[in-house]
Design a protein around this motif. Structure first.
Motif, PDB file in Angstrom:
ATOM      1  N   GLY B  90       0.805  -1.207   0.000  1.00 49.94           N
ATOM      2  CA  GLY B  90       0.000   0.000   0.000  1.00 49.94           C
ATOM      3  C   GLY B  90       0.838   1.256   0.000  1.00 49.94           C
ATOM      4  N   LEU B  91       2.121   1.157   0.240  1.00 53.04           N
ATOM      5  CA  LEU B  91       2.958   2.363   0.263  1.00 53.04           C
ATOM      6  C   LEU B  91       4.240   2.080  -0.492  1.00 53.04           C
ATOM      7  N   VAL B  92       4.490   2.847  -1.529  1.00 55.99           N
ATOM      8  CA  VAL B  92       5.736   2.700  -2.261  1.00 55.99           C
ATOM      9  C   VAL B  92       6.515   3.979  -2.050  1.00 55.99           C
ATOM     10  N   ALA B  93       7.539   3.944  -1.164  1.00 60.73           N
ATOM     11  CA  ALA B  93       8.308   5.141  -0.852  1.00 60.73           C
ATOM     12  C   ALA B  93       9.021   5.629  -2.094  1.00 60.73           C
ATOM     13  N   PHE B  94       9.123   6.914  -2.255  1.00 59.31           N
ATOM     14  CA  PHE B  94       9.668   7.495  -3.462  1.00 59.31           C
ATOM     15  C   PHE B  94      10.642   8.610  -3.145  1.00 59.31           C
ATOM     16  N   ALA B  95      10.297   9.468  -2.174  1.00 58.24           N
ATOM     17  CA  ALA B  95      11.135  10.617  -1.898  1.00 58.24           C
ATOM     18  C   ALA B  95      10.870  11.126  -0.482  1.00 58.24           C
ATOM     19  N   GLN B  96      11.765  12.054  -0.046  1.00 61.45           N
ATOM     20  CA  GLN B  96      11.595  12.646   1.276  1.00 61.45           C
ATOM     21  C   GLN B  96      11.728  14.153   1.164  1.00 61.45           C
ATOM     22  N   VAL B  97      10.868  14.870   1.873  1.00 63.68           N
ATOM     23  CA  VAL B  97      10.852  16.337   1.804  1.00 63.68           C
ATOM     24  C   VAL B  97      12.009  16.897   2.603  1.00 63.68           C
ATOM     25  N   GLU B  98      12.786  17.806   2.001  1.00 65.02           N
ATOM     26  CA  GLU B  98      13.919  18.425   2.692  1.00 65.02           C
ATOM     27  C   GLU B  98      13.618  19.861   3.084  1.00 65.02           C
ATOM     28  N   LEU B  99      12.699  20.502   2.368  1.00 71.88           N
ATOM     29  CA  LEU B  99      12.331  21.878   2.699  1.00 71.88           C
ATOM     30  C   LEU B  99      10.919  22.116   2.189  1.00 71.88           C
ATOM     31  N   ALA B 137      11.251  21.430  -1.613  1.00 72.87           N
ATOM     32  CA  ALA B 137      12.391  20.683  -2.152  1.00 72.87           C
ATOM     33  C   ALA B 137      12.327  19.288  -1.563  1.00 72.87           C
ATOM     34  N   PHE B 138      12.444  18.262  -2.416  1.00 73.65           N
ATOM     35  CA  PHE B 138      12.492  16.899  -1.895  1.00 73.65           C
ATOM     36  C   PHE B 138      13.587  16.122  -2.608  1.00 73.65           C
ATOM     37  N   ARG B 139      14.040  15.056  -1.958  1.00 71.53           N
ATOM     38  CA  ARG B 139      15.124  14.249  -2.505  1.00 71.53           C
ATOM     39  C   ARG B 139      14.603  12.863  -2.815  1.00 71.53           C
ATOM     40  N   LEU B 140      14.847  12.443  -4.050  1.00 70.91           N
ATOM     41  CA  LEU B 140      14.429  11.114  -4.455  1.00 70.91           C
ATOM     42  C   LEU B 140      15.364  10.075  -3.851  1.00 70.91           C
ATOM     43  N   ALA B 141      14.905   8.850  -3.780  1.00 72.37           N
ATOM     44  CA  ALA B 141      15.737   7.770  -3.262  1.00 72.37           C
ATOM     45  C   ALA B 141      16.992   7.579  -4.106  1.00 72.37           C
ATOM     46  N   SER B 142      16.934   8.008  -5.354  1.00 71.81           N
ATOM     47  CA  SER B 142      18.097   7.906  -6.241  1.00 71.81           C
ATOM     48  C   SER B 142      19.149   8.959  -5.915  1.00 71.81           C
ATOM     49  N   GLY B 143      18.801   9.935  -5.059  1.00 73.26           N
ATOM     50  CA  GLY B 143      19.729  11.000  -4.709  1.00 73.26           C
ATOM     51  C   GLY B 143      19.447  12.311  -5.430  1.00 73.26           C
ATOM     52  N   HIS B 144      18.568  12.316  -6.412  1.00 74.00           N
ATOM     53  CA  HIS B 144      18.244  13.546  -7.136  1.00 74.00           C
ATOM     54  C   HIS B 144      17.488  14.516  -6.232  1.00 74.00           C
ATOM     55  N   SER B 145      17.801  15.805  -6.407  1.00 69.95           N
ATOM     56  CA  SER B 145      17.081  16.855  -5.696  1.00 69.95           C
ATOM     57  C   SER B 145      16.046  17.454  -6.639  1.00 69.95           C
ATOM     58  N   VAL B 146      14.797  17.559  -6.176  1.00 68.12           N
ATOM     59  CA  VAL B 146      13.704  18.111  -6.988  1.00 68.12           C
ATOM     60  C   VAL B 146      13.107  19.290  -6.235  1.00 68.12           C
ATOM     61  N   ARG B 147      12.913  20.420  -6.922  1.00 69.63           N
ATOM     62  CA  ARG B 147      12.330  21.612  -6.274  1.00 69.63           C
ATOM     63  C   ARG B 147      11.180  22.131  -7.127  1.00 69.63           C
ATOM     64  N   LEU B 148      10.135  22.604  -6.422  1.00 67.35           N
ATOM     65  CA  LEU B 148       8.984  23.189  -7.110  1.00 67.35           C
ATOM     66  C   LEU B 148       8.882  24.663  -6.760  1.00 67.35           C
ATOM     67  N   ASP B 149       8.584  25.469  -7.763  1.00 60.12           N
ATOM     68  CA  ASP B 149       8.366  26.900  -7.563  1.00 60.12           C
ATOM     69  C   ASP B 149       6.930  27.098  -7.039  1.00 60.12           C
ATOM     70  N   ARG B 150       6.567  28.351  -6.747  1.00 61.81           N
ATOM     71  CA  ARG B 150       5.188  28.643  -6.342  1.00 61.81           C
ATOM     72  C   ARG B 150       4.226  28.283  -7.471  1.00 61.81           C
ATOM     73  N   ASP B 151       2.956  27.970  -7.076  1.00 65.09           N
ATOM     74  CA  ASP B 151       1.903  27.669  -8.057  1.00 65.09           C
ATOM     75  C   ASP B 151       2.348  26.607  -9.052  1.00 65.09           C
ATOM     76  N   SER B 152       2.902  25.571  -8.520  1.00 67.38           N
ATOM     77  CA  SER B 152       3.398  24.492  -9.371  1.00 67.38           C
ATOM     78  C   SER B 152       2.827  23.163  -8.895  1.00 67.38           C
ATOM     79  N   GLY B 153       2.851  22.195  -9.795  1.00 65.00           N
ATOM     80  CA  GLY B 153       2.335  20.882  -9.407  1.00 65.00           C
ATOM     81  C   GLY B 153       2.974  19.789 -10.240  1.00 65.00           C
ATOM     82  N   VAL B 154       3.348  18.703  -9.578  1.00 62.77           N
ATOM     83  CA  VAL B 154       3.900  17.549 -10.278  1.00 62.77           C
ATOM     84  C   VAL B 154       3.182  16.302  -9.801  1.00 62.77           C
ATOM     85  N   ARG B 155       3.220  15.278 -10.650  1.00 63.48           N
ATOM     86  CA  ARG B 155       2.714  13.972 -10.253  1.00 63.48           C
ATOM     87  C   ARG B 155       3.892  13.009 -10.282  1.00 63.48           C
TER      88      ARG B 155
END
Lengths: 210, 340
Positions: B90-99, B137-155
């Motif tokens: 029921g839970l597939v971990a993907f990333a962790q929020v850093e900020l 800002a969140f970090r994927l399990a692969s080590g990649h850093s992903v950041r979203l600007d204001r008024d943004s959305g990702v799936r």
């Protein structure tokens, strides 16, 4: 989409690992020609072909881990597709008509010579049949061969443009086109000398028995 | 291609009746777009189920072995950080929020159920992350850093795919290049795959824009595939027109990225590691006109904690401890001895 030649075994491994780009390469590289394959066997019924192609690709995804690489992925997909069409026909309790869809013409030149200069229904039918065989031959070639031939001789792209799409040098693109032309001639000649299809559904509404 | 080769090829083509047949036949017909979309949706869903269930099976097998060996805790931790994307049913971990600053939300398949994100929260495959008046800002399990600007959305579509649905996303691979863990940012007009890099993808009113800060990206779209290097930006509009021009690697174009930088974990890092991070996060090259970094102990271990401030502001805290100071000139962070 990445048009460069694909190592299919590596692509399959990447798909199974959850690589989205690999999935898209697999999907876009096969769905159109699989649809043409199915539609030709279902009397041109596009809705039916859509249903069959969807089931075929879903089955392929489920069984991807069993693919051994002994044949091309497209050949494997066509095998699954044929089984799905047979199952549909059995469910509808319909007997397939056995139709030879190719003329017994072993040489490409014969195909050209058979085209009449007269603009009549018969020559139109001949052109349609030739077009169908050409497309089937292209679909059965490796994806980058079929694409390169279509880009050059049908869409009129330059060698430089084709090289760019294939992420290679013009000289390599030229060599590829030469090899692809040979492969196409062999595929077309094979089609012209064999019964290419053994199952054809009559072009009537589904569920209505013939 | 020389003229002789061109003429030779042309003669071969003229003699090739196969070429004439192809020209008579015309192009192969493709599926109508609505049919294609329906098939794609169904097959893609099947694939996601397949990939997810395969990982759950791998995880369950590993847990079974670990329980037998009596080291369950250590194995599950290792699996999360190294195998990635494996988790209890029921839970597939993907990333962790850093900020997470301001309004940042994670929602599950149904938009009715969503919850506010905080630093330390875990993100799941299949969920959406949305910012309104906030950034994350969140970090994927692969080590990649992903950041979203204001008024943004990702799936978070898959382990290596993020779908940009609104606004802008920034990806930093940290300079890694692992072919098995390349991340793709997908948009309605195409996908962008990193080749060990930092880049931003932004959805515009009519089109998509890609900016490359470091490394290279491959941009897949209906007209083909293009690669872009650091310092380049490309705008693709709805008609498929691609406009490419230059962009600086530092400055106002990357302002929102700087403001979404997670706090740097200084404790235990060397001066060299800190300066490498600083260069990546600011886009500045490091200048050393006095040879201070050759003389300084760049492998010296740093201690302390830094707040979540802009990267260039951290120099005021870190460099004096090494008797150094910094100033910025024409995109170069110039390091000099303290007191000069």
């Amino acid at each position: 989409m990445n048009w460069t030649p694909i190592d299919e075994s590596r692509l399959i491994r990447r798909i199974l690992k959850g690589d989205e780009a690999a999935f898209e390469t697999f999907y876009k590289g096969h769905v159109h020609r699989l649809f043409r394959f199915a539609a030709a066997r279902l009397g041109g019924d596009a809705d039916w072909a859509e249903d069959v192609v969807q089931r075929t690709m879903c089955i392929a995804i489920k069984k991807l881990h069993t693919f051994r690489g002994e044949a091309a992925v497209y050949t494997w997909l066509c095998t699954i597709c044929r089984r799905e069409i047979s199952a549909d026909l059995s469910r509808l309790d319909r007997q397939p008509r056995k139709v030879a869809l190719t003329e017994d013409e072993p040489e490409i030149r014969s195909a050209l010579e058979s085209l009449s200069v007269v603009d009549d229904p018969e020559s139109h039918a001949q052109r349609r049949e030739i077009a169908r065989k050409v497309h089937v031959a292209l679909d059965h070639l490796p994806t980058h061969y079929g694409n390169a031939l279509e880009w050059k001789y049908i869409l009129g792209l330059s060698v430089a443009e084709i090289a760019d799409r294939l992420a290679t040098k013009p000289k390599a693109a030229e060599s590829l086109l030469t090899r692809a032309r040979v492969a196409f001639r062999e595929a077309y000649a094979t089609l012209s000398s064999t019964d290419e299809m053994s199952l054809v559904a009559a072009p009537i509404d589904r569920g209505v028995q013939s | 291609m020389n003229e002789e080769t061109t003429n030779s090829m042309s003669r071969q083509e003229d003699d090739d009746s196969g070429v004439r047949l192809m020209q008579i036949a015309g192009p192969r017909k493709e599926i109508e777009s609505d049919r294609d979309a329906r098939i794609h949706t169904a097959v893609h869903k099947q694939w996601l189920l397949r990939v997810t269930s395969r990982r759950r099976m791998m995880w369950r097998s590993a847990i079974g072995l670990a329980a037998a060996a009596g080291v369950v805790g250590a194995i599950t931790l290792t699996l999360w950080y190294t195998e990635a994307q494996t988790a209890p049913e029921g839970l597939v971990a993907f990333a962790q929020v850093e900020l997470a600053s301001g309004d940042v939300w994670q929602s599950e398949g149904s938009a009715d159920r969503r919850f506010r994100l905080r630093k330390g929260d875990r993100l799941e495959i299949g969920n959406a992350v949305v910012t309104t008046d906030g950034r994350v800002a969140f970090r994927l399990a692969s080590g990649h850093s992903v950041r979203l600007d204001r008024d943004s959305g990702v799936r978070l579509a898959a382990a290596n795919e993020v779908i940009l649905e609104q606004g802008a996303v920034y990806l930093d691979s940290g300079g890694m290049l692992d072919e098995d863990q390349l991340i793709t940012i997908r948009t309605p007009l195409g996908g962008v795959t990193e080749i060990g890099t930092q880049f931003e993808v932004r959805l515009l009113e009519e089109g998509v824009r890609v900016r490359v800060r470091e490394g290279r990206i491959a941009f897949f779209h209906d007209s083909g595939r293009d690669e872009f290097e650091a310092g380049r930006q490309a705008r693709l509009d709805g008609s498929g027109r691609l406009v490419v021009d230059d962009i600086p690697r530092f400055g106002i174009e990357w302002e929102w990225v700087a403001e979404t930088t997670p706090a740097y974990q200084l404790e235990g890092q060397t001066l060299k590691q800190y300066l490498t991070w600083l260069s990546r996060e600011t886009g500045f090259k490091i200048g050393d006109p006095e040879g201070r970094l050759e003389g300084a102990d760049v492998e010296a271990i740093l201690h302390g904690q830094l707040p979540a401030i802009r990267p260039e502001q951290t120099t005021e805290f870190v460099l004096p401890t090494c008797e150094l100071q910094a100033s910025v000139s024409n995109g170069v962070l110039v390091i000099r001895g303290a007191g000069k």
